[in-house]
Design an enzyme around this catalytic site. Structure first.
Site, short mmCIF file in Angstrom:
data_model
loop_
_atom_site.label_atom_id
_atom_site.label_comp_id
_atom_site.label_asym_id
_atom_site.label_seq_id
_atom_site.Cartn_x
_atom_site.Cartn_y
_atom_site.Cartn_z
N HIS A 178 1.01 -1.16 0.11
CA HIS A 178 0.06 -0.02 0.07
C HIS A 178 0.91 1.18 -0.01
O HIS A 178 1.70 1.36 0.68
CB HIS A 178 -1.05 -0.06 1.29
N HIS A 179 0.38 2.04 -0.86
CA HIS A 179 1.22 3.58 -0.93
C HIS A 179 1.34 4.34 0.62
O HIS A 179 2.36 4.83 0.74
CB HIS A 179 0.56 4.33 -1.91
N ALA A 180 0.54 4.09 1.42
CA ALA A 180 0.48 4.76 2.71
C ALA A 180 1.61 4.11 3.43
O ALA A 180 2.06 4.52 4.42
CB ALA A 180 -0.80 4.46 3.42
#
Lengths: 471, 471
Positions: free
Chosen positions: A141-143
């Site tokens: 996930h980019h987070a």
């Protein structure tokens, strides 16, 4: 004492903007050759070796904490006992195990949202590739992992420059990922649980995109009005089928070339590697859109992240900015298209060079904002002219051949994500002596987008022929 | 004139109750043997053959129409050009291609929600199984295909009783599925677009579950108060780890036996095949819960769909009802457990036999309602004693060996779904001379639920030993 850690605004941003149709997830894929003298039991032994390691390093042991009306902030919490069999997945390609089968599987895997109730990453080890190869695909996930660190995850993991099989080769989750420290923002439950905190998390997230929007706007308009040759003004991109509402399924396709072929073109005609990449993309997109009878009259505009030295930077450091450049898709002639691209890239870089670091950040945010608003409202920017038509980013990888536990990395590249109003992303990755074009696209809105692979090859041939490099 | 068709309340029900964590999807899996003299190119040729067929038959060409505030009803609309490459998927197992690898892949596939923007079904053809086998796994939404038709899809498709390879063997989506007519409720756009329509769709959906709830309640309580031996009163099930809030990931595991082994037990001791199945499930669950130190003091209660003849049915037709039965998990002794199960099943059937058709429907709805409310409120029924602990359903399949385009179906069985407060489903399927126990479970809440496979084998052995069938 809580062990929750509030997400930075930049990380929370990727949770705020995602939807069922646009999960904020990125990947990295490597095609790997079995070490000499090893058969496919090597793969099983490697996986069984990995399985022994619990993810004790950040960010691989962090999951999103539950939010509630009284605790609305996005925060991470540590997982003590990760279900490793869930994250580590042994898969296989069907016959004949070629590029096509790999692309189909990666497209499927990249479309499936990560489970937000667990640490948001997966590692797929895929056997059954032709020529004694297997593949490694990591999804995150980019987070959890930022784009730069994510696209470099494989190079960071496979640091061997010699083919040494190590008996206890570590999986990537056994050591912390550099460039991101999730611990710095540790907060107690009390500090992170108020609504004001959440509002400020949202506000800061948007501020991180559009810091002082108005400040530089006028200066840019002024520059554009000077009619600099090739300079692309904001909102001059045409409407196109690349800029529509998108669906949840992805199609990932790739094509790789010898980097020397592209460098030879730049040397012959004058132009950087990035200029040649842009000209090839322009040629390929012109062919693709013409095939569908969807070629806009004016040229497609690309948003291109570039790194350069701001005018107020005395320490010699570089900054990352985003410029807008024409892809010359309105030019039928190959060299006329190439010249248009070069002029446009030069003008864009000249504009950025005239700014100080803060102006660059703001200008780059300005390039991104309408697209973020489109993503938030789920309508993309299709109702009026888009700010740009497609993002094309060039990520440099290692120049020398790398090995993963003695197995040679034949090819490696990131897999990106698309958003509402941006149905296609093009990412370039250079590794060893190869450059890979990675097309991440919405399967629903872009028909037969895998044809871009053939069109890219043709566009490169066109350039070589036009310059007399190839008969 | 619109071509939309409003969903029946019974079908809309499965859309109303589903959530990210509990998609209402069912599957059917077959392990298939390559025809004699064929190698795995047979699989590729079969897939390429299927690919030529557009799904022109209902329900395979129906997708959910877009809903809006002015058109809130769930309705189907026809898709003229289905992206067949999306629905038809060629996959492979990693080495060694055994039952374990197949179970892992099916568990993953069954956890991924169907795309609600397309016709909600997929067909996976999976190569790489041991012993020259491949697998066929079909996944479909419960709103599109009802449970009975779904679990029989494979038997309906593979109708050959001789191993004939047909040059143009049709995929299942090339002919309509019997038992369900999605066209009967065709409505014009105007008829289906009002809010009252949606409210009545919801109301009817719930009414279809709990028609005239109060009417029979008293009579049931009365019957229970008579202290019938073995009769299970509603809400007498204990709290258990099977009745908790569930997560989005599934674990599917199966074990198959010769049906004759189970029949021999019933013959020796007295008892139907269903009684023996229940006793085995009771033994396996007792072992599983004991292993986790989670065995309730009182017995687990199963909800069992049964078919029988209601007292007011003069035409000789059968009805489907649901009864509650003890699994005897509080009994340590194998035969005492078996006797408890038999007494409980008999009492349940006697209760149903005393009712007329309408009472049976209502009683069965009553068995289901708390669980539906739990699903809607996402809390399951874990806050108080559950109505029952687990659903155990026995689906009869064909008795003779079937062939799919000349390839023998070695084993076939449905894959079910679980809901909030019901973390485990047990489905039995009889095919040819085998019976398969299928455990569909929540991966998050039921630790090591695949151990049920070994426990089931042990429970069968226990019964055979207790009856002297096995030394």
């Amino acid at each position: 004492m809580s062990n929750k850690k509030t997400l930075t605004p930049g990380d929370a941003f990727f949770l705020l903007i995602e939807s069922d149709k646009t999960p904020s997830q990125i990947g990295v894929l490597a095609r790997v050759k079995l070490p000499k003298g090893k058969d496919k039991t090597f793969i099983v032994e490697m996986i069984e070796g990995f399985r022994k390691y619990q993810p004790t390093a950040e960010p691989y042991n962090l999951k999103l904490a539950k939010r509630s009306p009284t605790s609305p902030m996005y925060s991470w919490e540590k997982v003590d006992n990760v279900d490793i069999d869930y994250h580590l997945r042994h898969s296989a390609l069907p016959q004949p195990g070629g590029e096509r089968e790999l692309a189909v599987l990666i497209s499927r895997l990249h479309s499936i949202p990560l489970d937000h109730g667990r640490p948001m990453w997966e590692l797929h080890v895929i056997e059954g590739l032709e020529d004694d190869c297997f593949a490694i695909y990591a999804k995150m996930h980019h987070a959890l992992i930022d784009g730069v660190a994510g696209s470099r995850l494989m190079a960071h993991w496979a640091q061997q420059t010699e083919p040494d099989v190590a008996p206890d080769f570590l999986p990537f989750w056994a050591k912390p990922l550099p460039q991101k420290n999730h611990s710095t923002k540790a907060n107690s439950e009390n500090q992170s649980s108020n609504k004001e905190g959440f509002v400020s998390q949202c506000t800061a997230a948007f501020k991180s995109v559009a810091i002082v929007l108005q400040a530089v706007w006028k200066s840019i308009r002024g520059q554009c009005n000077k009619n600099s040759i090739g300079l692309v003004a904001p909102y001059s991109a045409p409407n196109s089928i690349l800029n529509v509402a998108i669906g949840p399924q992805r199609r990932v396709s790739t094509v790789e070339f010898s980097t020397d072929r592209l460098l030879a073109i730049g040397k012959q005609h004058g132009g950087t590697l990035n200029d040649v990449v842009m000209a090839i993309c322009g040629g390929a997109l012109r062919r693709y859109l013409s095939e569908l009878d969807e070629l806009p009259e004016t040229s497609l505009i690309a948003q291109v992240p570039v790194s350069f030295r701001p005018k107020d930077e005395v320490g010699g450091g570089n900054a990352i900015g985003a410029l807008l450049a024409s892809l010359g898709t309105d030019e039928e002639d190959t060299l006329a298209r190439f010249n248009k691209v070069i002029a446009s890239m030069s003008a864009g870089k000249a504009l950025l060079s005239g700014m100080n670091a803060k102006q660059i950040t703001t200008y780059s945010a300005l390039m991104t904002l309408p697209f973020v608003i489109g993503q938030m409202t789920k309508i993309g920017n299709r109702r009026r002219n888009p700010m740009y038509n497609v993002v094309i980013s060039n990520v440099p990888g290692p120049r020398e051949t790398r090995y993963l536990n003695g197995a040679e990395l034949f090819s490696v590249h990131p897999v990106s994500f698309v958003m509402q109003g941006q149905a296609l992303n093009i990412t370039l990755y250079t590794y060893a002596d190869k450059i890979t074009f990675v097309f991440t696209a919405c399967r629903e809105s872009l028909s037969s987008v895998q044809h871009l692979v053939g069109h890219t090859t043709d566009a490169l041939d066109d350039l070589e022929r036009a310059l007399g490099i190839k008969p």
